[in-house]
Scaffold this active site. Structure first.
Site, PDB file in Angstrom:
ATOM      1  N   GLY A  13       3.399  -6.913  49.976  1.00 24.31           N
ATOM      2  CA  GLY A  13       2.076  -7.451  49.623  1.00 24.31           C
ATOM      3  C   GLY A  13       1.043  -6.336  49.759  1.00 24.31           C
ATOM      4  N   GLY A  16      -2.286  -6.450  47.938  1.00 25.76           N
ATOM      5  CA  GLY A  16      -3.078  -7.673  48.146  1.00 25.76           C
ATOM      6  C   GLY A  16      -4.415  -7.438  48.821  1.00 25.76           C
ATOM      7  N   ASP A 178      -1.720 -14.896  64.113  1.00 24.96           N
ATOM      8  CA  ASP A 178      -2.866 -15.779  63.952  1.00 24.96           C
ATOM      9  C   ASP A 178      -4.030 -14.878  64.321  1.00 24.96           C
ATOM     10  OD1 ASP A 178      -5.081 -17.388  64.493  1.00 24.96           O
ATOM     11  OD2 ASP A 178      -3.814 -19.113  64.872  1.00 24.96           O
ATOM     12  N   HIS A 179      -4.816 -14.461  63.338  1.00 29.54           N
ATOM     13  CA  HIS A 179      -5.773 -13.386  63.643  1.00 29.54           C
ATOM     14  C   HIS A 179      -6.811 -13.808  64.683  1.00 29.54           C
ATOM     15  CE1 HIS A 179      -8.180 -15.391  60.523  1.00 29.54           C
ATOM     16  NE2 HIS A 179      -9.229 -14.781  61.011  1.00 29.54           N
ATOM     17  N   HIS A 241      -5.616 -21.774  63.883  1.00 25.32           N
ATOM     18  CA  HIS A 241      -6.720 -21.255  64.705  1.00 25.32           C
ATOM     19  C   HIS A 241      -7.265 -22.309  65.678  1.00 25.32           C
ATOM     20  CE1 HIS A 241      -6.252 -18.333  61.670  1.00 25.32           C
ATOM     21  NE2 HIS A 241      -7.078 -18.830  60.779  1.00 25.32           N
ATOM     22  N   LYS A 340     -15.387 -25.717  54.952  1.00 26.22           N
ATOM     23  CA  LYS A 340     -15.971 -24.750  54.014  1.00 26.22           C
ATOM     24  C   LYS A 340     -17.324 -25.299  53.587  1.00 26.22           C
ATOM     25  CE  LYS A 340     -12.125 -22.238  53.332  1.00 26.22           C
ATOM     26  NZ  LYS A 340     -12.037 -20.871  53.862  1.00 26.22           N
TER      27      LYS A 340
END
Ligand code: BG6
Length: 482
Positions: A13, A16, A178-179, A241, A340
């Site tokens: 990727g 990306g 999982d950032h 998250h 969002k």
């Protein structure tokens, strides 16, 4: 002085958006801090036909805003090679092996390999089995597989994916990203909770009235309509998250500062979540979808976004009241909210302590003590206390003690890549956590279907449907951030 790490990164990727926006800048930061210097190389792979010079140009471009000098950025980019790659084609892995071995020799990498899968989860199994079958996994160095979310779409599917990967890599070698676990303030939460008797003693149902976790975004789904139609906010944000944050908030003190000990208490915290079913879902969870904004006609409703079904019932907002069955937490609601096209980008945790009414200070005069952890975009802490108002009268007013960490805190991906290089798994998601979080998410999804729960529309640039506020109002609570 940073210790130089030797490794070859193979990024699936490589063309990306994630690689461009996050991975290359993170690698550059590690390079600037000397964690990586002459002994590293990167192979980017993807379907597109790119040449090495073009790829290096892209990498160089991705670090424009953070580069120390032009020369330095060019030297960094010279460690990158590109291979056009079809993940199903054995021949491609054979040429990848040849290139990997050449780079290993050229940069003296001692067989250390980090395979980074930033591709659709449907390729996780294929890529990992080819890496094993075509001998890309070395005997002499370490071999670590980093995988980006989504890890499947429900428990059953992620279990299948996981078993596919386990045929080629052991759990020890798998680093699920999982950032949020790389964010400075999430780490600070642990330090705060267990480093201060002040909080340690009162982090329970006797003193905490409620907890609030908000992950609000002002952006819409942008170019990711096709992906988002499959995920919705529940899978995109809550499964990972939000539930990671919840586990840090609820968990018992780990026996030691070791990744296994921390994982154990996190898994237990997830296991203790009160399961949602069709009878309690509508009192506990609200789903919503954004519509356009009265004030800004340029903002589209969700259903008019690129690659979104005009009849879509996918949720772009979730609010919920989570409860734990753990003795320490019975009766303390933990409200979550993510969406969002909300009012602002804001990730915040608020711990609201019980208001202690006394005859000296009646409850209506004192505000609750609130510890707020600001995760992003601004990082910091604030603690709301009651204090005497300056002046002759003895009146009280709320004050806020605040703390902001220095601006040069490491960024999430930088921290996580370094942890993967050092073999520290604390900030990665273990399968046991993933399994528990999927089971909880599946219970919500099934309950929504079985109870035929409504999807509330909310106007863009607001904090979601009013039903999300009612979740708190019904308990005589209110959102601290609104
Ligand atoms: C990602 C989601 O995991 O997290 C995105 O897929 C979301 O939809 C992003 O925008 C939010 O991350 P952050 O770090 O900007 O809060």
């Amino acid at each position: 002085m940073a210790q130089n790490k030797k490794a070859l990164f193979i990024i699936f990727g490589g063309t990306g958006d994630l690689a461009y926006r996050k991975l290359y800048p993170a690698l550059y930061k590690l390079y600037k801090k000397n964690y990586l210097n002459e002994n590293f190389a990167v192979i980017g792979t993807a379907r597109r036909e790119w040449s090495d010079p073009y790829y290096q140009e892209v990498v160089y471009d991705s670090i424009q805003e953070i580069k120390k000098s032009d020369e330095d950025a060019k030297e960094f980019a010279s460690h990158f090679r590109y291979q056009s790659h079809n993940v199903n084609d054995t021949e491609n892995y054979i040429s990848l092996l040849k290139l990997a071995d050449e780079l290993d020799e050229e940069y003296d990498l001692e067989g250390n390999r980090v395979f980074y899968l930033s591709v659709s989860p449907s390729f996780f199994g294929t890529v990992s089995s080819h890496l094993r079958a075509e001998n890309l996994i070395t005997e002499n160095g370490f071999n670590r597989l980093i995988i980006e979310k989504p890890f499947g779409s429900d428990f059953v599917n992620s279990d299948v994916l996981n078993n596919d990967i386990l045929e080629s890599f052991s759990e020890e070698q798998i680093y699920r990203i999982d950032h949020y676990l790389g964010k400075e303030m999430i780490q600070m939460l642990l330090a705060l909770r267990f480093g201060n008797p002040l909080f340690k003693k009162i982090w329970n149902k006797d003193f905490v009235s409620n907890i609030q976790v908000t992950l609000a975004e002002d952006m819409g789904v942008e170019e990711r309509g096709a992906y988002y139609e499959q995920s919705g906010a529940l899978r995109d944000m809550v499964q990972n998250h939000v539930l990671q944050i919840v586990s840090f908030l609820y968990m018992d003190e780990p026996k030691s500062n070791d990744s296994n000990a921390i994982r154990k208490v996190k898994v237990e915290a997830l296991r203790d979540l009160k399961i949602i079913n069709k009878d309690n879902i509508n009192h506990n969870f609200v789903r919503g979808q954004y519509s356009s904004s009265k004030d800004n006609l340029d903002i589209l409703d969700y259903v008019s976004e690129h690659e979104v079904d005009p009849d879509s019932t996918v949720e772009t907002f979730v609010a919920g009241k989570i409860e734990s069955t753990h003795e320490n937490w019975k009766g303390v609601p933990l409200y979550i909210r993510t969406g969002k096209r909300m009012k602002a980008k804001k990730t915040q945790i608020d711990i609201v302590f019980k208001n202690d009414a006394t005859t000296f200070f009646p409850a209506q005069e004192v505000k609750e003590n609130v510890l707020s952890i600001h995760i992003g975009p601004d990082e910091g802490l604030s603690l709301q206390l009651n204090n005497k108002k300056i002046g002759h009268a003895f009146e009280i007013e709320p004050i806020h003690l605040t703390y902001q960490p220095s601006a040069d805190a490491p960024e999430d991906y930088e921290r996580l890549i370094l942890s993967a290089l050092t073999g520290d798994k604390t900030n990665f998601v273990h399968w046991d956590e993933l399994a528990e979080s999927w089971k909880y998410i599946d219970s919500i999804r099934e309950a929504w279907t079985n109870a035929d729960s409504p999807l509330y529309l909310y106007e863009a640039n607001t904090n979601g449907p009013k039903e999300a506020n009612e979740l708190l109002e019904n308990d005589n609570n209110y959102w601290i951030w609104n």
